[in-house]
Design an enzyme around this catalytic site. Structure first.
Site, PDB file in Angstrom:
ATOM      1  N   GLY A  47       0.312  -6.109   0.883  1.00 38.40           N
ATOM      2  CA  GLY A  47      -0.438  -5.994  -0.771  1.00 38.40           C
ATOM      3  C   GLY A  47      -0.080  -6.605  -1.954  1.00 38.40           C
ATOM      4  CD  GLU A  66      -3.110  -8.501   2.311  1.00 41.46           C
ATOM      5  OE1 GLU A  66      -4.005  -9.388   2.332  1.00 41.46           O
ATOM      6  OE2 GLU A  66      -2.806  -7.466   2.384  1.00 41.46           O
ATOM      7  CB  ALA A  95      -0.799  -0.302   1.037  1.00 40.82           C
TER       8      ALA A  95
END
Length: 273
Positions: free
Chosen positions: A122, A125, A76
């Site tokens: 992220g 992810e 992020a």
């Protein structure tokens, strides 16, 4: 493949570069190299629209995501997140597809992650929920959220345990360590380590795109049902009754069987599923 051949409008892009290296393949390159391809709110919206377009556009059959520079995606945009946290504002935008439009994506068509470098937070992810993961030998992986006082809430934690098992998932999520591409291949999170990872991803994409578009969509759906915790009998019933029933009598099933009998390469039409 020329964009003029598409029947649906191509979404505008500012934070990514898109290309079509081979027929039926969409290559999306995250392009904020100075920020290690960290994704901000506008980037999430852009990627959400691109993956929706992949599923909608009949000429596209496979997506590939990679990064520009030395990172795949370092997670992020923490500067943006810090600003919103300091003002008690909501966390920066993420759509139904989650981080980068991918971490909780269900979707219809397969996406390959070509991990060219740093893959943290992220970014990790994202790859946990992509269909196939290829990695450069220099790629590194990790969920460092616990070292920043945050949590990997974009969908990775319950999915990670299905791939690597509880103890390894606990290690990754509680310790925030960094792992090599070979370690992640050994854990089952990476399919293959390749020197030219984008070219390798294009080769894999070509192989997928050369198969029946209907069969690819339905086969992916069947695997995804198991991934999402659907029971074996229920998943089999859904594939047989809901999806396979829509394929029977379709042009691609007829073409595949006819081409086999005639000992020639099938000529697929775009999926209508």
């Amino acid at each position: 493949m020329s964009s003029s051949n598409f029947s649906t409008p191509q979404p505008p892009t500012s934070f990514t570069k898109i290309s079509f290296p081979k027929p039926h393949i969409l290559l999306v390159t995250l392009s904020r190299p100075k920020a290690l391809n960290c994704i901000n709110s506008a980037g999430h919206q852009e990627l959400e629209a691109l993956w929706a377009w992949l599923d909608k556009e009949p000429l596209l059959r496979v997506g590939i995501v990679t990064g520009e520079g030395r990172a795949f995606c370092a997670g992020a945009d923490l500067k943006e997140w810090n600003t919103s946290a300091a003002s008690n504002s909501p966390r920066p935008f993420q759509g139904p597809g989650g981080f980068g439009g991918l971490s909780t994506r269900s979707g219809k068509k397969p996406i390959i992650a070509a991990v060219n470098g740093i893959c943290f937070g992220g970014g990790c992810e994202i790859i946990i929920n992509t269909d196939i993961v290829l990695a450069s030998p220099s790629a590194t992986f990790g969920l460092p959220e616990v070292k920043r006082g945050v949590v990997a809430v974009a969908g990775a934690l319950p999915r990670l345990v299905r791939t690597v098992g509880r103890q390894r998932a606990m290690e990754m999520s509680l310790m925030g360590r960094v792992y090599s591409a070979e370690e992640m291949r050994g854990w089952g999170l990476v399919n293959k380590v390749a020197d030219d990872v984008v070219e390798e991803a294009i080769r894999w994409g070509e192989e997928i795109a050369g198969n029946s578009p209907d069969s690819v969509i339905v086969s992916r759906e069947g695997v995804k049902m198991g991934w999402e915790g659907c029971g074996v009998e229920e998943g089999t019933r859904r594939i047989r009754d809901d999806w396979f029933g829509r394929m029977i009598g379709g042009e691609n099933m007829k073409e595949g069987l006819k081409a086999f009998v005639e000992k020639r390469r099938p000529e697929w039409v775009e999926s209508k599923l």
